[in-house]
Design a protein around this motif. Structure first.
Motif, short mmCIF file in Angstrom:
data_model
loop_
_atom_site.label_atom_id
_atom_site.label_comp_id
_atom_site.label_asym_id
_atom_site.label_seq_id
_atom_site.Cartn_x
_atom_site.Cartn_y
_atom_site.Cartn_z
N VAL A 155 0.86 -1.19 0.00
CA VAL A 155 0.00 0.00 0.00
C VAL A 155 0.89 1.23 0.00
O VAL A 155 1.69 1.43 0.92
CB VAL A 155 -0.92 0.00 1.23
N PRO A 156 0.80 2.10 -1.01
CA PRO A 156 1.68 3.28 -1.06
C PRO A 156 1.28 4.31 -0.01
O PRO A 156 0.15 4.35 0.47
CB PRO A 156 1.46 3.82 -2.48
N GLU A 157 2.24 5.13 0.35
CA GLU A 157 1.98 6.21 1.30
C GLU A 157 1.07 7.25 0.65
O GLU A 157 1.13 7.51 -0.56
CB GLU A 157 3.29 6.86 1.73
N ARG A 158 0.25 7.85 1.49
CA ARG A 158 -0.70 8.85 0.99
C ARG A 158 -0.58 10.11 1.83
O ARG A 158 -0.50 10.04 3.06
CB ARG A 158 -2.12 8.30 1.05
N CYS A 159 -0.57 11.25 1.16
CA CYS A 159 -0.51 12.53 1.86
C CYS A 159 -1.83 12.76 2.59
O CYS A 159 -2.91 12.60 2.01
CB CYS A 159 -0.24 13.66 0.87
N CYS A 160 -1.75 13.13 3.85
CA CYS A 160 -2.95 13.35 4.64
C CYS A 160 -3.63 14.68 4.34
O CYS A 160 -4.73 14.93 4.83
CB CYS A 160 -2.60 13.29 6.12
N LYS A 161 -2.99 15.50 3.52
CA LYS A 161 -3.59 16.78 3.12
C LYS A 161 -4.31 16.66 1.79
O LYS A 161 -5.50 16.93 1.67
CB LYS A 161 -2.52 17.86 3.06
N CYS A 162 -3.56 16.27 0.76
CA CYS A 162 -4.14 16.18 -0.58
C CYS A 162 -4.68 14.79 -0.89
O CYS A 162 -5.33 14.61 -1.93
CB CYS A 162 -3.13 16.61 -1.63
N ASN A 167 4.64 11.31 -5.68
CA ASN A 167 5.76 12.11 -5.18
C ASN A 167 6.05 11.78 -3.70
O ASN A 167 6.11 12.66 -2.85
CB ASN A 167 5.46 13.60 -5.36
N VAL A 168 6.24 10.49 -3.47
CA VAL A 168 6.47 10.04 -2.10
C VAL A 168 7.79 10.57 -1.56
O VAL A 168 7.95 10.79 -0.35
CB VAL A 168 6.42 8.50 -2.05
N GLN A 169 8.77 10.80 -2.46
CA GLN A 169 10.10 11.25 -2.01
C GLN A 169 10.04 12.61 -1.33
O GLN A 169 10.92 12.94 -0.53
CB GLN A 169 11.06 11.31 -3.20
N SER A 170 9.05 13.43 -1.64
CA SER A 170 8.96 14.76 -1.04
C SER A 170 8.04 14.79 0.18
O SER A 170 7.66 15.87 0.63
CB SER A 170 8.45 15.77 -2.08
N MET A 171 7.71 13.63 0.71
CA MET A 171 6.83 13.57 1.88
C MET A 171 7.65 13.53 3.17
O MET A 171 8.79 13.07 3.18
CB MET A 171 5.91 12.35 1.79
N ILE A 172 7.05 14.00 4.24
CA ILE A 172 7.66 14.00 5.55
C ILE A 172 6.72 13.30 6.53
O ILE A 172 5.49 13.41 6.40
CB ILE A 172 7.98 15.44 6.01
N PHE A 181 3.02 13.64 4.96
CA PHE A 181 2.53 14.89 4.35
C PHE A 181 3.51 15.31 3.26
O PHE A 181 4.73 15.20 3.45
CB PHE A 181 2.41 16.01 5.39
N HIS A 182 2.96 15.81 2.14
CA HIS A 182 3.83 16.49 1.19
C HIS A 182 4.29 17.81 1.82
O HIS A 182 3.49 18.53 2.42
CB HIS A 182 3.07 16.80 -0.11
#
Length: 331
Positions: A155-162, A167-172, A181-182
């Motif tokens: 299951v890929p990571e998902r930004c909790c905002k958008c 663009n998982v590499q730019s997430m924190i 989060f992106h």
């Protein structure tokens, strides 16, 4: 004449006195004889009674002693049997059967099996569903009975905002709730990853790390924030035919979250910090979900993936004590 009469009178009085003394002596002897007969008769009556009482008391004492000895002889085997059965009986946990010390100290050679009592065999590795699991590895185990609650694979990571998964590499990742989060989706946006721990806006406001509306999608979320969905264990061995049914079981120790200890979660505890329990359990082999990584705090920077945890201490659930965990060299 008067003289003669006086002598006769004197002799008469003397004779009477002698007779009276003889009579008194006879009466006195009679009383003595009667008293002697009475005493003798009483002694003859009392003596058998005392002897009978003594015999009865002796018999009672002997009977009481024999009963006490029989009670002791009967109670002793019962106590020994109860102690032996306690040693042989294993306690049942929600996480499986508790392992006995004799099974865990059985010799295990790498790549080979070792035989125990009554056909019981121990292994240091075992293959299951195409994967080989070894002693010393860490795995998730299934605790829920609802398969729909288990996480899906990859299951890929998902930004909790958008709510996007690109663009998982730019997430924190938040250091408290572990949500991603992106950096550009934050307000204000982050230009670079902070060197220290970073908290998302919700955790900054003091909201619970696991809110009721949070969707648990990943295995680490199911373990850390779920309710008995996944558990995390450390493999200590494999055993077959323990119960005589030929089944294969995993011998393991369970990891605990800080809130499962008597102290609860403290401020210095990190989100991915776990403690290794002291009790050892038997788990069915098919309860293994997939592998995870548990390392010392110093190894967290080099570890990759989301199923990574840090463990610095062991925890004794019985005595409620903490002990610094010793890792094998190079581990």
């Amino acid at each position: 004449m008067p003289k003669t009469d006086g002598a006769k009178a004197s002799r008469s009085r003397g004779s009477n006195a002698v007779c009276e003394q003889a009579t008194e002596a006879g009466k006195r002897q009679t009383r003595i004889n009667e008293y002697g007969r009475a005493v003798k008769h009483r002694d003859q009556e009392d003596k058998p009674q005392t002897k009978a009482a003594q015999q009865q008391q002796t018999a009672t004492t002997t009977r009481t002693r024999l009963q006490s000895q029989q009670e002791v002889q009967v109670a002793q085997p019962q106590r020994e049997t109860r102690q032996r059965s306690t040693v042989k009986t294993t306690t049942t946990s929600k996480r499986g059967s508790k392992a006995s010390a004799s099974a865990l100290t059985s010799p295990i050679k790498k790549g080979k099996q070792s035989s125990g009592r009554s056909g019981v065999k121990f292994y240091d590795s075992y293959e299951f569903n195409g994967d080989t699991y070894h002693v010393g590895e860490d795995v998730y185990v299934v605790e829920t009975t609802d398969p729909s609650q288990l996480p899906a694979d990859d299951v890929p990571e998902r930004c909790c905002k958008c709510l996007k998964m690109n663009n998982v590499q730019s997430m924190i990742e938040c250091s408290r709730c572990l949500q991603g989060f992106h950096m550009k989706c934050l307000n204000p946006p982050l230009k670079k990853v902070p060197e220290d721990d970073w908290l998302c806006p919700a955790c900054e406001r003091g909201e619970p790390a696991c809110s009721s509306g949070r969707e648990l999608r990943h295995a680490y979320e199911k373990f850390l924030f779920g309710d008995k969905i996944l558990g995390l264990t450390h493999i200590t061995g494999f055993v077959t035919n323990r119960l005589g049914d030929g089944a294969v079981e995993m011998m393991c120790k369970h990891y605990l979250r800080p809130e499962e200890t008597h102290l609860g979660r403290q401020k210095h505890n990190t989100a991915r910090q776990v403690l290794l329990g002291s009790a050892e359990f038997y788990e069915p082999l098919d309860s293994i979900f997939w592998k995870a990584v548990v390392c010392p705090p110093a190894g967290m920077e080099e570890a990759e993936g989301t199923d990574v945890y840090e463990c610095e201490y062991e925890y004794d659930e019985t005595w409620k004590r903490f002990k610094r965990r010793e890792y094998p060299k190079g581990g």
